[in-house]
Scaffold this motif. Sequence first.
Motif, PDB file in Angstrom:
ATOM      1  N   CYS B  58      12.831  23.371  48.160  1.00 41.82           N
ATOM      2  CA  CYS B  58      11.791  22.846  47.838  1.00 41.82           C
ATOM      3  C   CYS B  58      12.197  21.162  46.419  1.00 41.82           C
ATOM      4  N   CYS B  61       7.762  21.559  45.761  1.00 40.05           N
ATOM      5  CA  CYS B  61       7.553  23.253  44.877  1.00 40.05           C
ATOM      6  C   CYS B  61       8.730  24.496  44.380  1.00 40.05           C
ATOM      7  N   CYS B  70       9.825  21.927  51.610  1.00 36.51           N
ATOM      8  CA  CYS B  70       9.365  22.997  52.616  1.00 36.51           C
ATOM      9  C   CYS B  70       8.124  22.494  53.295  1.00 36.51           C
ATOM     10  N   CYS B  73       4.643  22.390  51.945  1.00 38.85           N
ATOM     11  CA  CYS B  73       4.178  21.100  50.792  1.00 38.85           C
ATOM     12  C   CYS B  73       4.555  19.746  51.746  1.00 38.85           C
TER      13      CYS B  73
HETATM   14 ZN   LIG Z   1       6.959  22.871  48.322  1.00 37.83          ZN
END
Ligand SMILES: [Zn+2]
Lengths: 214, 214
Positions: B58, B61, B70, B73
């Motif tokens: 991601c 993150c 992701c 998120c």
């Molecule tokens: Zn993420």
Amino acid sequence: MIFSSRLIEEAVEAFSRLPGIGRKTALRLVLHLLKEAPEETHRLADAIRRMRDEIRFCRICYNVSDAEVCSICGNPARRHDIICVVENIRDVMAIENTQQYAGVYHVLGGVISPLAGVGPEDLTIEPLVQRVATGQVQEVIMAISPTVEGDTTIFYISGKLKAYPVKLTTIARGIAFGGELEYADEMTLARSLTNRLPLEKYMLSSQADPSPDT
Amino acid sequence: MIFSSRLIEEAVEAFSRLPGIGRKTALRLVLHLLKEAPEETHRLADAIRRMRDEIRFCRICYNVSDAEVCSICGNPARRHDIICVVENIRDVMAIENTQQYAGVYHVLGGVISPLAGVGPEDLTIEPLVQRVATGQVQEVIMAISPTVEGDTTIFYISGKLKAYPVKLTTIARGIAFGGELEYADEMTLARSLTNRLPLEKYMLSSQADPSPDT
Ligand SMILES: [Zn+2]
Ligand SMILES: [Zn+2]
């Protein structure tokens, strides 16, 4: 378990279908592969796919093989006049690991088990009889797990081979009755091969045994 | 172990490179696959290959992800003003499994460890500082294993974030010092998240601790 990635979820799911691999272990394997170089994963994926797609069964002994005839049947240094009859390829590996046996094999593909719906025609008994019928075979060693089904199979095969001038033996009962051959340690297995009995003796000792309760 | 098939030998070899899988277990897995339909093997091989080749990290993150961002998120139902900082994706999974946390994550990729040659620049600390610098973040929870390296990492990050008006907390010390966060049971982990401490308190309690001998 909650996954934020379907890719990971599917890999965990596939690993956890293997025997003895739970979802926690499967996840550990997947996360390990993610840490390693992609080549490690490719190597594993390719090796298992190639193994499954390219493996063949030896046309003589039905052992797994990379070619039409397995490396044991194709080895001129082995004694082709002694055939060791086993249930499955795990047993071939177990006996090969003892490094005490120089003959060849015949893999039955199981044992006769009316309860499991396995009859003689489901096993490679007819091809075994044909191998013996060539007259090139001196001895047939029955290396079959000493269970009720194993005994049934031994008696059935011995009936089929009675007409031929071949010595029938079984591996010595070093393994407890009901024991699985493939789990025996190498020493026990090696010794029980060396001390193998003529089949008539085995049948006598078998009749002297108290019959199992079930 | 002696194999009469190179195909099997290579598959066993590949399986036994996985952690916790010895050659006996590897052989058991291979023989299991040989007994099942080829589709089972294809499914496993494809799932692990796809997972390894298609997985991404991601861009927000650094959690594993099937897409650029992701699923955590990208979830508008989660609180994007609370960031839970963890060492690795296993920790994300462990915390998600508690179902007690509604914020987002930041995966460091490890902890600072001079002995292992891991410095701050090897971790995703700079991207974390940038996330906080946007001013959208209210709280950063340090969910890092309470080890010497973990503490070093927490102190380093807190120094980097001091300049920003963000609340810094650590998960409660429900986990024994030296314990690995990912092996904590869900209850302990959930409770230590709920009882998280402001970082100043943690530092005080840390100084009161007797120093470890090594
Ligand atoms: Zn993420
Ligand atoms: Zn063969």
